[in-house]
Design an enzyme around this catalytic site. Structure first.
Site, PDB file in Angstrom:
ATOM      1  N   GLU A  46       0.832  -1.213   0.000  1.00 21.95           N
ATOM      2  CA  GLU A  46       0.000   0.000   0.000  1.00 21.95           C
ATOM      3  C   GLU A  46       0.863   1.258   0.000  1.00 21.95           C
ATOM      4  OE1 GLU A  46      -2.218  -2.916   2.820  1.00 21.95           O
ATOM      5  OE2 GLU A  46      -0.173  -2.604   2.055  1.00 21.95           O
ATOM      6  N   CYS A  69      -2.865  -3.192   7.152  1.00 24.50           N
ATOM      7  CA  CYS A  69      -2.529  -3.408   8.560  1.00 24.50           C
ATOM      8  C   CYS A  69      -2.881  -2.188   9.398  1.00 24.50           C
ATOM      9  CB  CYS A  69      -1.047  -3.762   8.714  1.00 24.50           C
ATOM     10  SG  CYS A  69       0.088  -2.455   8.198  1.00 24.50           S
ATOM     11  N   CYS A  78      -0.415   0.729   7.653  1.00 25.78           N
ATOM     12  CA  CYS A  78      -0.799   1.145   6.302  1.00 25.78           C
ATOM     13  C   CYS A  78      -2.123   1.893   6.327  1.00 25.78           C
ATOM     14  CB  CYS A  78      -0.896  -0.069   5.382  1.00 25.78           C
ATOM     15  SG  CYS A  78       0.708  -0.770   4.944  1.00 25.78           S
ATOM     16  N   ARG A 178      10.858 -22.986  -6.715  1.00 28.62           N
ATOM     17  CA  ARG A 178      11.775 -22.694  -5.611  1.00 28.62           C
ATOM     18  C   ARG A 178      11.767 -21.199  -5.300  1.00 28.62           C
ATOM     19  NH1 ARG A 178      17.212 -26.254  -7.143  1.00 28.62           N
ATOM     20  NH2 ARG A 178      16.302 -28.330  -6.760  1.00 28.62           N
ATOM     21  N   ASP A 194      22.845 -36.875  -4.021  1.00 26.82           N
ATOM     22  CA  ASP A 194      22.893 -35.917  -5.129  1.00 26.82           C
ATOM     23  C   ASP A 194      23.870 -34.764  -4.930  1.00 26.82           C
ATOM     24  OD1 ASP A 194      20.834 -37.518  -5.934  1.00 26.82           O
ATOM     25  OD2 ASP A 194      19.279 -35.986  -5.817  1.00 26.82           O
ATOM     26  N   ARG A 201      18.220 -21.425 -10.119  1.00 24.05           N
ATOM     27  CA  ARG A 201      19.264 -21.160 -11.102  1.00 24.05           C
ATOM     28  C   ARG A 201      18.708 -20.602 -12.415  1.00 24.05           C
ATOM     29  NH1 ARG A 201      20.903 -25.789  -8.574  1.00 24.05           N
ATOM     30  NH2 ARG A 201      20.404 -27.228 -10.279  1.00 24.05           N
ATOM     31  N   GLU A 289      10.919 -31.142  -1.473  1.00 22.45           N
ATOM     32  CA  GLU A 289      11.396 -31.644  -2.764  1.00 22.45           C
ATOM     33  C   GLU A 289      11.966 -33.053  -2.697  1.00 22.45           C
ATOM     34  OE1 GLU A 289      14.202 -30.115  -6.441  1.00 22.45           O
ATOM     35  OE2 GLU A 289      13.230 -28.623  -5.177  1.00 22.45           O
ATOM     36  N   ASN A 293      11.670 -41.007   1.134  1.00 21.22           N
ATOM     37  CA  ASN A 293      11.347 -41.134   2.559  1.00 21.22           C
ATOM     38  C   ASN A 293      10.629 -39.901   3.076  1.00 21.22           C
ATOM     39  OD1 ASN A 293      12.520 -43.673   2.868  1.00 21.22           O
ATOM     40  ND2 ASN A 293      14.530 -42.827   3.345  1.00 21.22           N
ATOM     41  N   SER A 297       6.741 -39.415   4.302  1.00 25.83           N
ATOM     42  CA  SER A 297       6.507 -38.982   5.685  1.00 25.83           C
ATOM     43  C   SER A 297       5.542 -37.807   5.735  1.00 25.83           C
ATOM     44  CB  SER A 297       7.833 -38.592   6.348  1.00 25.83           C
ATOM     45  OG  SER A 297       8.688 -39.712   6.460  1.00 25.83           O
TER      46      SER A 297
END
Length: 357
Positions: A46, A69, A78, A178, A194, A201, A289, A293, A297
């Site tokens: 704002e 706010c 604001c 990402r 990995d 990127r 990502e 496992n 989960s």
């Protein structure tokens, strides 16, 4: 309002702990000011729009994707700036569930004689501010699971050796995801297999890389890993068990990492404690990502609010690693807690999108 929502999306992933708000000021049918929440959460949308409009804001209409706010934080309210600018009408998409606001912004505007309309494009705004809403109401981030699987439902070669499942266009989409999340989470198994960077990127967007979060129960993270080597450039937060080595913790902290201990539930870390801790640190949008496992989960703990299933044409074979450890892929695709909202083709790959039902 849709322009305001589009502007607000520019801030996704880099305004936490504040919501990524968009604002547009209109007078006599002409847009005279526009703004979105700046990196780090301030200035707010704002005040940015008011700054661009200048004196022309007097008598104008402000469109904003979330209630202005009304409380003093790191910046003045604001609502007070809107009143001081002489805005005549405020159209807001959504009331802010933050107890420090929760209708008080509207009340302050109305008390100053400003017309207030709320609810325009509310459903779209709820999606745009899902992270803020989830953190305020549930004490955790909004969680998106990203899963890449082969045509036969596998995530890696035998021995958990990585394999390129999707094409370049799809990988670019992952990097954009990402950038639009505050943090990205993987397990130590993915790191050991990995040695990923987990940054964005895309050209010119490296500064929008998310906080890297690693679940590492016993602090096995190698000091030579890319994550450790880059921890002073892009933050890395490591969650470990209460009995992990203090020497390892000190060694990681010396490299610029942040190590946090949480409860264990059997052989794994207590995910509710992890996501609550992330919310306490200001994270509103979390991208999970991998690997198999961790993905399983989060599904079993019913902590998935959205999912993006990337399916490539590669066939790995029976000896490959299942996409969800110990679970059928149906646990995602046929979950009672998630519904398919659409699919798209990107190059040779298919992306299916799910959201909490």
């Amino acid at each position: 309002m849709r322009l305001a929502l589009a502007l607000g999306r520019r801030g996704l992933g880099n305004t936490w702990p504040n919501p990524a708000v968009g604002a547009v000021i209109v007078k006599d049918g002409i847009v005279i000011g526009r703004g979105w929440t700046m990196p780090g959460g301030r200035p707010h949308a704002e005040t940015e729009a008011l700054r661009h409009a200048g004196e022309a804001a007097r008598g104008a209409t402000l469109y904003v994707t979330l209630e202005p706010c009304s409380h003093h934080g790191k910046t003045p309210p604001c609502a007070d700036a809107i009143v001081a600018a002489g805005v005549a009408r405020v159209v807001s998409a959504l009331e802010d569930p933050n107890p420090q606001v929760a209708g008080q912004g509207y009340a302050r505007l109305r008390a100053a004689g400003i017309e207030v309309v709320s609810g325009l494009c509310a459903e779209e705004a709820r999606g745009a501010h899902a992270g803020h809403i989830r953190r305020i109401l549930d004490g955790r981030p909004h969680i998106t699971l990203k899963l890449a699987v082969s045509a036969d439902g596998k995530a890696a070669l035998a021995g958990r050796k990585p394999v390129q499942i999707t094409g370049e266009e799809t990988r670019a989409r992952v990097h954009l995801m990402r950038a639009m999340n505050d943090a990205i989470l993987v397990g130590i198994g993915t790191v050991l297999a990995d040695d990923p960077e987990l940054t964005c990127r895309l050209p010119g967007m490296g500064s929008q890389s998310p906080v890297r979060v690693i679940l590492d129960r016993d602090l096995r993270l190698p000091l030579t890993s890319k994550l450790v080597q880059g921890a002073r450039d892009v933050p890395v937060w490591v969650y470990c068990g209460p009995d992990a080595s203090a020497d390892r913790e000190n060694a990681l902290n010396e490299q610029g990492m942040q190590v946090q201990r949480v409860r264990r539930e059997g052989e794994t870390l207590a995910l509710p404690d992890v996501v609550q801790s992330l919310a306490n640190k200001g994270i509103t949008r979390l991208m999970v990502e991998g690997g198999p496992n961790v993905a399983a989960s989060f599904i079993e703990a019913d902590l998935v609010d959205e999912a993006a299933l990337f399916r490539g044409p590669v066939v790995i074979g029976m000896d490959g690693i299942d996409a969800l450890d110990g679970l059928s892929l149906d646990a995602l695709t046929s979950s009672a807690h998630l519904r398919l909202i659409g699919s798209e083709t990107v190059g040779a790959d298919t992306i299916s999108h799910f959201e909490r039902s």
